[in-house]
Design a protein around this motif. Sequence first.
Motif, PDB file in Angstrom:
ATOM      1  N   ARG A  24       0.860  -1.191   0.000  1.00  0.00           N
ATOM      2  CA  ARG A  24       0.000   0.000   0.000  1.00  0.00           C
ATOM      3  C   ARG A  24       0.885   1.226   0.000  1.00  0.00           C
ATOM      4  NH1 ARG A  24      -4.858  -0.022   3.963  1.00  0.00           N
ATOM      5  NH2 ARG A  24      -5.814  -0.952   2.111  1.00  0.00           N
ATOM      6  N   TRP A  25       0.584   2.137  -0.899  1.00  0.00           N
ATOM      7  CA  TRP A  25       1.270   3.410  -0.956  1.00  0.00           C
ATOM      8  C   TRP A  25       0.363   4.473  -0.353  1.00  0.00           C
ATOM      9  CZ3 TRP A  25       1.642  -0.236  -4.693  1.00  0.00           C
ATOM     10  CH2 TRP A  25       2.916  -0.577  -5.156  1.00  0.00           C
ATOM     11  N   PHE A  26       0.954   5.328   0.436  1.00  0.00           N
ATOM     12  CA  PHE A  26       0.189   6.412   1.041  1.00  0.00           C
ATOM     13  C   PHE A  26       0.714   7.759   0.556  1.00  0.00           C
ATOM     14  CE2 PHE A  26      -2.061   3.911   4.009  1.00  0.00           C
ATOM     15  CZ  PHE A  26      -1.213   2.983   4.556  1.00  0.00           C
ATOM     16  N   GLY A  27      -0.180   8.660   0.325  1.00  0.00           N
ATOM     17  CA  GLY A  27       0.194  10.042   0.111  1.00  0.00           C
ATOM     18  C   GLY A  27      -0.854  10.906   0.758  1.00  0.00           C
ATOM     19  N   ARG A  28      -0.583  12.180   0.854  1.00  0.00           N
ATOM     20  CA  ARG A  28      -1.586  13.050   1.449  1.00  0.00           C
ATOM     21  C   ARG A  28      -2.870  13.047   0.614  1.00  0.00           C
ATOM     22  NH1 ARG A  28      -2.938  17.002   4.854  1.00  0.00           N
ATOM     23  NH2 ARG A  28      -4.071  18.796   4.029  1.00  0.00           N
ATOM     24  N   ASP A  29      -2.721  12.906  -0.695  1.00  0.00           N
ATOM     25  CA  ASP A  29      -3.888  13.006  -1.569  1.00  0.00           C
ATOM     26  C   ASP A  29      -4.200  11.737  -2.344  1.00  0.00           C
ATOM     27  OD1 ASP A  29      -4.314  15.770  -0.960  1.00  0.00           O
ATOM     28  OD2 ASP A  29      -2.570  16.213  -2.206  1.00  0.00           O
ATOM     29  N   TYR A  30      -3.504  10.660  -2.079  1.00  0.00           N
ATOM     30  CA  TYR A  30      -3.768   9.446  -2.834  1.00  0.00           C
ATOM     31  C   TYR A  30      -3.501   8.215  -1.986  1.00  0.00           C
ATOM     32  CZ  TYR A  30       1.204   8.518  -3.140  1.00  0.00           C
ATOM     33  OH  TYR A  30       2.511   8.230  -2.813  1.00  0.00           O
ATOM     34  N   GLN A  31      -3.985   7.117  -2.512  1.00  0.00           N
ATOM     35  CA  GLN A  31      -3.663   5.812  -1.952  1.00  0.00           C
ATOM     36  C   GLN A  31      -3.602   4.824  -3.113  1.00  0.00           C
ATOM     37  OE1 GLN A  31      -5.998   2.391   0.463  1.00  0.00           O
ATOM     38  NE2 GLN A  31      -6.165   4.414   1.378  1.00  0.00           N
ATOM     39  N   ALA A  32      -2.681   3.885  -3.039  1.00  0.00           N
ATOM     40  CA  ALA A  32      -2.585   2.847  -4.066  1.00  0.00           C
ATOM     41  C   ALA A  32      -2.312   1.515  -3.384  1.00  0.00           C
ATOM     42  CB  ALA A  32      -1.467   3.179  -5.056  1.00  0.00           C
ATOM     43  N   THR A  52      -7.526   8.879  -5.830  1.00  0.00           N
ATOM     44  CA  THR A  52      -7.554  10.142  -5.114  1.00  0.00           C
ATOM     45  C   THR A  52      -9.031  10.422  -4.835  1.00  0.00           C
ATOM     46  OG1 THR A  52      -7.854  11.620  -7.026  1.00  0.00           O
ATOM     47  CG2 THR A  52      -5.596  10.904  -6.520  1.00  0.00           C
TER      48      THR A  52
END
Lengths: 155, 211
Positions: B77-85, B120
Motif C-alpha cells: 500500500r502506498w500512502f500520500g496526502r492526496d492518494y492511496q494505491a 484520489t
Amino acid sequence: MTLFTQTLSISLLLIVPMLALAQHDHHETHGSHSALDHPEAHMHHPAQEQPEQTDAEGPAEMTTTAEIEAALADGGKPVVAEVLGVVCDFCATAMNKIFGAREEVAAVYVDLDTKALNLVLRPEYDLDDSTIEMLAVQAGYRIAAIHRNPAIAAR
Amino acid sequence: MKPVLWALLLLAPVTGLARPVSYVGGWTLIEESNRQSTSALVHYTPTPAWSVGLRNEWMRDTDYLLTAIQPTYLLKRWFGRDYQANIYLHGGLGVATATSGNPLGSTAAGFAGVMADWETRRLFAGYNARYLDAGHFGDSAMQVFRFGWAPYEGDTNELHTWLMLEVDQRSGLEDSVSITPLLRFFKGPALLELGFNLTDPSPLINFTFRF
C-alpha cells in the motif's frame, strides 16, 4: 496468445514496476508503507517507522462536530492527527471504528477535506503517539503528524 | 494442473474492485453481478494485511456454483496526502457444484488473482484479474480495467458519486472484450455500483457494506 497468458503478462508488467518503485520509495521516502513492513512493529519502534512524526503545537486545526464540541466542553483533550491515504468514506469509517472503540476516546471525526483524524480524549485518559500510530495502522492508514494542542475551528 | 502454472497463478490477478481488506476486526459483505457471474463474498480482517472470507459465485454461463474459502493479502500500500494505491493478491480453494440441471456434479476448484488500484478523491484507476480452474467445468480467465472520475469531492458521511468506465476481457464468452459505463455511489460504510454492459447487454450491480 491465450487470455490467460495475456492476463499474466499484464499482471506481471503492472506488478513488477510497482514493486520496484515501492522498494525505491522504501529507501528514499516515507510515503509508502507495505503490509510486509509488519505494522505491529509500529508498536515497538515508532520512532524508526515514523520519522515524519511531530508532536507540536503546530498549525493544525481541529474540525468540530456536535459530538466533538460536547466532548471538549466536558474537559476532553483535543488531538489532531494528519493521516496519509485518507481518500474516501471507507477510510473514515475504518478510523471511526478503530478509534471509536477505545475507552480513551470521547469523540472522533475524520475530515476528508483536511485529511485529519480529530480526536477528543477523555480528561482522565491519554493516548501516546505510538498507540495512535498503531491504531491507524490497524485501520489501514498511516499517521504523518500529531498535534496535541490544535486550534479549534468551526466546521 | 502443472505445478509451474500454479506457481505462476500466485502472481496472477483477481475479482472485486472494492477494497478487499478492511480494518482489523471488520467484516465486509461484497456482492457483485456482471455479465458472467453473480457472487457474494463475506470476509473478516484479522490483521491489517489479511482478510479471509467465504465466496459463493454462480457462473451463469456455465451453470455451476463455486463455493470457496478466499484469503486476500495486501501486498503493498502506498500512502500520500492526496492518494492511496494498493496491490492485493488473492486466491481460493473450494468446490464447484452443478446448477440448473447441469449433469456434471461437483469437483474441486481453485482460483488465484491480483488486484491493483490507485485513487484520489477525484480520480480512480484499477486493474483486476483472476484465473479460475473449476475442474471438469473448465477453466476461465478474466481481467478488468476501470477508470473513474468524481465530479465533486464528497466529505465524510456525504454522498460520494463517481462516473466510471469498465473494460473487461473474459474467456469463454462470445464477446471476450466489453465495455460497461457505471455509476458508483458511496456513503459511509455502503457502496453501490450500477452499470450496463454496452457490448454484451446486461446489468452490472455491485454492492459493498462494511460493518
